[in-house]
Design a protein around this motif. Structure first.
Motif, mmCIF file in Angstrom:
data_model
loop_
_atom_site.group_PDB
_atom_site.id
_atom_site.type_symbol
_atom_site.label_atom_id
_atom_site.label_comp_id
_atom_site.label_asym_id
_atom_site.label_seq_id
_atom_site.Cartn_x
_atom_site.Cartn_y
_atom_site.Cartn_z
ATOM 1 N N ALA A 110 0.280 -1.338 -0.524
ATOM 2 C CA ALA A 110 -0.040 -0.085 -0.504
ATOM 3 C C ALA A 110 0.475 1.508 -0.523
ATOM 4 O O ALA A 110 0.530 2.279 -0.059
ATOM 5 N N LEU A 111 1.693 0.981 0.518
ATOM 6 C CA LEU A 111 2.448 2.055 0.319
ATOM 7 C C LEU A 111 3.752 2.468 -1.121
ATOM 8 O O LEU A 111 3.849 4.059 -0.830
ATOM 9 N N ILE A 112 3.858 1.441 -1.646
ATOM 10 C CA ILE A 112 4.135 2.121 -2.929
ATOM 11 C C ILE A 112 3.132 3.226 -3.695
ATOM 12 O O ILE A 112 4.382 4.015 -4.447
ATOM 13 N N PRO A 113 2.299 3.141 -4.167
ATOM 14 C CA PRO A 113 1.530 4.100 -4.935
ATOM 15 C C PRO A 113 1.795 5.380 -3.443
ATOM 16 O O PRO A 113 1.785 6.405 -4.611
ATOM 17 N N VAL A 114 1.926 5.593 -2.182
ATOM 18 C CA VAL A 114 1.477 6.571 -1.323
ATOM 19 C C VAL A 114 3.200 7.329 -1.728
ATOM 20 O O VAL A 114 3.356 8.523 -0.781
ATOM 21 N N LEU A 115 4.282 6.751 -1.489
ATOM 22 C CA LEU A 115 4.988 7.437 -1.317
ATOM 23 C C LEU A 115 5.582 7.986 -2.913
ATOM 24 O O LEU A 115 6.122 9.612 -1.882
ATOM 25 N N THR A 116 4.708 8.705 -3.652
ATOM 26 C CA THR A 116 5.088 9.463 -4.458
ATOM 27 C C THR A 116 4.017 10.676 -3.953
ATOM 28 O O THR A 116 4.897 11.789 -4.357
ATOM 29 N N PHE A 117 3.442 10.275 -3.601
ATOM 30 C CA PHE A 117 1.872 11.502 -2.619
ATOM 31 C C PHE A 117 3.129 11.984 -1.829
ATOM 32 O O PHE A 117 3.120 12.931 -1.277
ATOM 33 N N PHE A 118 3.605 11.534 -0.883
ATOM 34 C CA PHE A 118 4.720 11.971 0.631
ATOM 35 C C PHE A 118 6.050 12.719 -0.648
ATOM 36 O O PHE A 118 6.091 14.131 0.570
ATOM 37 N N GLY A 119 6.765 12.227 -1.968
ATOM 38 C CA GLY A 119 7.488 13.125 -2.303
ATOM 39 C C GLY A 119 7.138 14.544 -2.688
ATOM 40 O O GLY A 119 7.328 15.752 -3.036
ATOM 41 N N MET A 120 5.631 14.288 -3.330
ATOM 42 C CA MET A 120 4.822 15.466 -3.499
ATOM 43 C C MET A 120 4.697 16.675 -2.568
ATOM 44 O O MET A 120 4.855 18.264 -2.245
ATOM 45 N N ALA A 121 4.054 15.931 -1.074
ATOM 46 C CA ALA A 121 4.103 16.374 -0.288
ATOM 47 C C ALA A 121 5.325 17.611 1.018
ATOM 48 O O ALA A 121 5.319 18.797 0.570
ATOM 49 N N LEU A 122 6.545 16.700 0.627
ATOM 50 C CA LEU A 122 7.446 17.590 1.055
ATOM 51 C C LEU A 122 7.587 18.597 0.503
ATOM 52 O O LEU A 122 8.224 19.569 0.692
ATOM 53 N N VAL B 19 13.830 15.337 -4.854
ATOM 54 C CA VAL B 19 13.568 14.998 -3.893
ATOM 55 C C VAL B 19 12.914 13.675 -4.890
ATOM 56 O O VAL B 19 12.311 12.751 -4.334
ATOM 57 N N ASN B 20 12.291 14.711 -5.817
ATOM 58 C CA ASN B 20 11.510 13.246 -6.864
ATOM 59 C C ASN B 20 12.759 12.067 -7.914
ATOM 60 O O ASN B 20 12.438 11.276 -7.370
ATOM 61 N N PHE B 21 13.522 12.126 -7.391
ATOM 62 C CA PHE B 21 14.843 11.741 -7.747
ATOM 63 C C PHE B 21 15.035 10.449 -6.548
ATOM 64 O O PHE B 21 15.023 9.148 -6.977
ATOM 65 N N LEU B 22 14.632 10.991 -5.742
ATOM 66 C CA LEU B 22 14.605 9.978 -4.301
ATOM 67 C C LEU B 22 13.888 9.242 -4.670
ATOM 68 O O LEU B 22 13.762 7.956 -4.078
ATOM 69 N N VAL B 23 12.926 9.539 -4.338
ATOM 70 C CA VAL B 23 11.600 8.929 -4.225
ATOM 71 C C VAL B 23 11.004 7.472 -5.480
ATOM 72 O O VAL B 23 11.067 6.528 -5.312
ATOM 73 N N ASP B 24 12.111 7.968 -6.259
ATOM 74 C CA ASP B 24 12.000 7.062 -7.462
ATOM 75 C C ASP B 24 13.066 6.128 -7.438
ATOM 76 O O ASP B 24 12.194 4.953 -7.917
ATOM 77 N N LEU B 25 14.024 6.299 -6.984
ATOM 78 C CA LEU B 25 14.800 5.290 -6.334
ATOM 79 C C LEU B 25 14.381 4.425 -5.424
ATOM 80 O O LEU B 25 14.328 3.231 -5.263
#
Lengths: 516, 313, 265
Positions: B234-246, B295-301
């Motif tokens: 469940a965290l996988i799709p939310v990860l992008t959101f956390f990146g955007m939130a930051l 941050v987006n790059f790190l989220v991708d990794l």
């Protein structure tokens, strides 16, 4: 005392406005080491019964009454803790879709060991040893690699083997197998059945085998129960039910099962005009480039395909998943353009009937609108004339006039497939492709659709390229058969000849797996 | 590693594109930086001399490459209004914005993950309904208004902090973080509410799939299924959101700084916009864009570490 | 079609009430929203002034009604511009793919790297303040996220059976895009529009709070809040009314979008 006894089992779903009874007054007894078949069409309640036994239906919106006794203990009334102690150790279950039933982000080893982790005090090393043993047990070569792999790296057959290994690791007394082979290719299906038999014989695990496939149940089980709309209509010795069914429904069900039967070769006119000619077709897909600046590579998925279809002919295209059947269809239709070779046909708009009728009809439009669409785009007919064409076509596919204002989601599976057939015939094509047109349907509906297709061929003279994995369906329907493997046609010829005297090893293997 | 290299290249390409857009945008706007520096009563000769000195007469691409080269060596130009290097201005204020952003981000994580799990666990129940309702309301409050309400409640009624009484990091580190707590909370609340909602719906979707059923059939409890099976997926799709939130928090801090009277990056950005002090605006925007892209790059990794399926190809 | 959930209706009623209130404000307000009255400076709530008066003695109710109007105007314009651009770009890139997709999506990615408020600040820095510039800047800032959503939907639809069937039925690409696919993604579109509208309302309020949106003396919910902040100690009620209208509006649309999404499953 019997291992499992189900008495007066009622299952009711409460979530709709009025409660829906899914299973009604079911009785079933399984002795230790038995193999029992539970047979029925979709919606007959066979899966729900199994889920109830596995203790997976303890939800607010489901009401279950009656008794399910495992070794005399009632699974419906015992505490959640007691139930959990039995789940995975005494009863385990395998499911229809091995693809989705495994956790995508955990390794195979972790998942196979899970029951041991929950139910035993073994050390991690002991668990791993047991898991490796279990993986060997289900005849997975390369068990070490698979232990560390994730589910997506495995094939469908391998995943189902993993599911069986995980289910059997605590040596349960009862294994519930819910259509475990339905999603698999025929050759793999056969191996899986053999594996279940081996588990049953080696460990004395009783198996409740749930299937829509009567022939399969007959070959595997000693006893069977036939379900119709939540009620057991017939139960007893499997062989006896198969040879002399007593109930009308069982008879219908047996009659509908496709068999290796066909009318003697009706029409193989050699002088009929050719409607489709495919010569030396090679089709390609782009390959994902591995390195950053690598040139894009292409993968050849079809190799030198040559065949032709004559007017009024039904040709069967047989092969397992991934053999290139769909690519061939898409190339002929002009949906896949990356090919060399020649495809010649005299139809301006070649048509296809897809397997999944649900997704091939636009959900936002009515039946009438969908059927008129080809006419709107490709002809100059007036709205009135178009309406008449639709009326005529509905009559041809035996659909009621009143359905024309319905939306696809308001129709049954069989009705939808009829609409698809009607839509494909609106422009009066010379030939059409039917891509697994009946494999998503129940056998009784399947029979009707196949009969309809034969009738349409007789009446309109359309030719059909019938793509199917079901050798029995192809035998019944087709004049000629093409057998495809890994993108090549390995054998082609008249249906009778190929079935009586297969030349290629692969054809032999296919026919053997299908029980010809 | 090949993947990281590929992503790194694409990140650099995006950065180059962004820098070009920024430079281009500030180049085409009407207004003469030389004129802005000298004032309207400057003689044409002095103006021309300054233009030459500032390199404004060179061709566009030459100026762009000079600018970008200077940027990489840490030379961000000189402020028109304060006549001091932009780099010094930014570096002085950067810690405030960075600390506030990180505090708010940690708050989002700490609030949203447990609440999301709790809400999904009791899906359809009373607790779930309460959490969802509170969420929906919190999501509707703009951060500057929640900042005002927080000032009203904690600053004026409860007197837990002194509104406008900002203390810098050098003066008193404790007071500095104590003061930043409330603005961070004001930015974090709506984001946390959104994160709870995303995580909850992602968890509920995963719980409805087939593999949790398999897990139950082996005798797992609901907590075990959630913790060992569903959470990671469940965290996988939310990860992008956390990146955007930051990154949203970072830009949101511009506004909230204003509410709490904090002299951070946002304050300089706004005054520079008002004064048309373009080198400062350009530099701050580039800074923020770089942070966002990194941050987006790190989220991708991270994404790739969590999801074995992408690793496959 | 299917019935909408209760969440949707609660949201619709809430949003409808606020919209009605603001719509009335377009034609009639109890007082002139810009008329100052020194004797009523910071007057409290009374029957003549149900929301009190601000520091210049202007009637807060009238200003909320008037300010809400400009908030709506800006948000509506933003969504129209952003969604229009986004739908066209998303539909073309998602359906056709290929080089246009690669190039346009690179640009969208680069634009998405700027959070929307930051992008709006840049545009305002370049073009100056004012309603039209705010619409333009927010519209450009929102287009990429719309394009993303729409592209995803078209990309998914492209491979569905019914789209292939439509191609075989002889439909042109244009017809497939707008007659076949568009009606099927309308609920996704509507909820994207609702979310976009909410973001636009919040961003507009933020910009005018910062003083770079609508310029005084014209009222705007954001600038009213900024003014009210000065009197937070003495007149906390001053910030409650414009804030409440803002929250209720956003909450209403948010619930509608939420109801639509859960109704779709």
């Amino acid at each position: 005392m019997a291992l499992l006894e189900i008495r007066h089992l009622d299952i009711t779903f409460l979530d709709k406005k009025k409660p829906q009874k899914i299973v009604e007054d079911l009785h079933l007894t399984i002795e230790a080491g038995d193999m029992i078949g539970l047979v029925g069409e979709s919606g007959s309640g066979k899966t729900m019964s199994a889920l109830a036994v596995a203790g997976l239906l303890r939800q607010k919106n489901v009401q279950i009454s009656g008794e399910i006794l495992l070794d005399g203990k009632n699974l419906l009334t015992c505490s959640p803790q007691e139930l959990r102690q039995l789940q995975g150790s005494e009863i385990s279950m395998i499911f229809q879709e091995p693809m989705t039933s495994l956790n995508p982000t955990r390794t195979i080893g972790w998942q196979v060991e899970e029951s041991l982790r929950l139910h035993t005090n073994l050390t991690p090393e002991e668990r791993k040893a047991r898991a490796m043993e279990a993986l060997h047990d289900v005849e997975l070569s390369d068990a070490e690699r698979i232990y560390h792999a994730y589910p997506h790296a495995l094939s469908g057959g391998q995943r189902q083997r993993v599911m069986i290994a995980a289910a059997m690791i605590c040596r349960p007394k009862l294994l519930l197998a819910d259509e475990p082979t339905t999603a698999l290719d025929v050759t793999v299906q056969k191996q899986m059945i053999a594996l279940l038999q081996k588990m049953n014989q080696t460990y004395g695990t009783a198996v409740l085998f749930i299937s829509h496939d009567l022939a399969l149940v007959r070959s595997l089980c000693s006893k069977m129960v036939v379900l119709q709309q939540g009620r057991a209509v017939e139960a007893g010795d499997a062989e006896e039910i198969f040879t002399s069914p007593r109930q009308l429904y069982t008879k219908e069900l047996l009659a509908a099962v496709p068999k290796f039967e066909r009318q003697p070769c009706q029409r193989l006119q050699t002088d009929a005009p050719t409607v489709l000619q495919v010569s030396d077709l090679c089709a390609y897909y782009p390959k994902e480039s591995k390195r950053l600046f690598q040139k894009k590579e292409q993968k050849e998925v079809l190799h030198n395909i040559t065949f032709s279809i004559k007017k009024g002919e039904i040709i069967g295209l047989v092969g397992e998943s991934g053999c290139g059947k769909s690519t061939l269809a898409r190339s002929i239709l002009g949906l896949h353009r990356d090919y060399i070779g020649e495809i010649r046909h005299c139809t301006e708009h070649p048509q296809i009937v897809f397997q999944d009728a649900g997704s091939s009809l636009n959900p936002a439009k009515t039946v009438d609108w969908i059927l008129q669409e080809p006419l709107r785009n490709c002809t100059q007919l007036t709205p009135g004339q178009r309406k008449d064409c639709v009326t005529e076509m509905l009559w041809l596919v035996k659909l009621d006039e009143s359905l024309r204002s319905r939306y696809p989601w308001q129709l049954s599976g069989g009705q939808r497939q009829r609409v698809c057939i009607a839509a494909s015939l609106m422009l009066h094509p010379e030939f059409l492709i039917a891509d697994e047109p009946v494999s998503a349907l129940d056998v009784t509906v399947q029979k009707q659709i196949l009969a309809l297709m034969q009738e349409i061929v007789r009446e309109t003279g359309v030719s059909i390229l019938l793509i199917s994995h079901d050798l029995r369906v192809v035998y019944q329907m087709c004049d000629r058969v093409l057998v495809m493997k890994d993108g090549s046609i390995v054998e082609a010829g008249a249906a009778e000849e190929i079935y009586q005297d297969p030349q290629h090893d692969y054809t032999k293997k296919l026919l053997e797996s299908a029980g010809y | 590693m090949k993947y990281a290299g590929k992503k790194l290249l694409s990140m650099l390409a995006t950065l180059l594109g962004v820098s070009f857009l920024v430079f281009f945008a500030f180049d085409v706007i009407p207004g003469d930086p030389a004129l802005a520096q000298l004032g309207t009563n400057a003689t044409p000769e002095r103006l021309e001399a300054l233009r030459e000195e500032m390199g404004l007469n060179a061709p566009f691409f030459q100026r762009y490459f000079q600018w970008i080269a200077a940027f990489f060596t840490g030379d961000f130009g000189t402020s028109y209004s304060y006549h001091i290097p932009v780099g010094d201005m930014i570096l002085e204020k950067l810690p405030i914005s960075v600390f506030m952003t990180l505090m708010a981000f940690v708050m989002v994580l700490v609030i949203s993950i447990p609440l999301g799990i709790l809400s999904a666990k009791h899906e359809g129940g009373k607790l779930d309904t309460v959490i969802c309702t509170v969420n929906q309301v919190l999501m509707s409050v703009p951060p500057f208004f929640s900042g005002m309400l927080i000032t009203l409640l904690f600053g004026i009624v409860l007197r837990w902090f002194t509104p406008g009484g900002f203390v810098s990091l050098e003066q008193d580190a404790g007071a500095f973080f104590g003061y930043l707590f409330f603005p961070a909370l004001a930015i974090a609340l709506p984001k946390a509410a959104m994160a709870v909602k995303m995580l909850r719906s992602s968890l509920v979707t995963e719980l409805g799939k087939d593999y949790p059923r398999t897990a139950y059939s082996r005798g797992n409890t609901k907590n075990q299924v959630l913790r060992n099976h569903v959470l990671k997926n469940a965290l996988i799709p939310v990860l992008t959101f956390f990146g955007m939130a930051l990154t949203d928090i970072l830009t949101g801090s511009i506004i909230v700084e204003q509410v709490f009277g904090i002299p951070g990056l946002g304050r300089i950005l706004l005054t520079s916009i008002m004064n048309r002090d373009y080198p400062v605006v350009e530099a701050i925007i580039m800074f923020m864009a770089i942070i966002v892209i990194v941050v987006n790059f790190l989220v991708d990794l991270l994404y790739r570490r969590l999801d074995p399926q992408i690793n496959m190809e | 079609m299917k019935r909408q959930s209760t969440t949707f209706w609660i949201g619709a009623v809430l949003a409808g009430m606020v919209l009605l209130f603001l719509l009335v404000g377009c034609f009639w307000t109890p007082y002139d929203p810009e008329a100052m009255n020194a004797s009523m400076k910071l007057a409290g709530v009374s029957s003549a002034h149900p929301m009190g008066c601000d520091a210049f003695g202007r009637d807060v109710l009238s200003r909320v009604m008037d300010g809400g109007r400009s908030t709506l105007l800006v948000a509506g314009g933003t969504v129209l511009l952003g969604a229009g651009l986004g739908i066209v770009i998303g539909a073309i890139t998602g359906y056709f793919g290929g080089l246009a997709d690669t190039i346009l999506m690179r640009i969208v990615d680069a634009l998405l790297a700027f959070p929307s408020v930051l992008l709006a600040l840049v545009v305002v820095a370049l073009l100056g303040t004012g309603e039209m510039n705010v619409i333009l800047s927010l519209g450009i800032a929102f287009a990429p996220s719309f394009a993303r959503v729409v592209r995803g939907e078209f990309l998914r639809s492209r491979y569905l059976g019914y789209v292939q069937a439509a191609r075989l039925a002889g439909a042109s690409h244009f017809r497939i895009l707008f007659v076949h696919i568009l009606p099927n993604i309308r609920s996704v579109l509507i909820s994207a529009l609702l979310i976009g509208f909410n973001n636009a309302v919040l961003s507009e309020a933020a910009l005018s709070y910062l003083g770079i949106g609508v310029q005084p003396p014209q009222a705007s919910l954001g600038s009213m809040l900024a003014d009210a902040q000065t009197y937070l100690f003495t007149e906390p009620l001053l910030c409650i009314f414009p804030g409440a209208v803002l929250i209720l509006l956003v909450l209403g649309f948010g619930l509608m979008g939420d109801g639509l999404r859960t109704g779709r499953k």
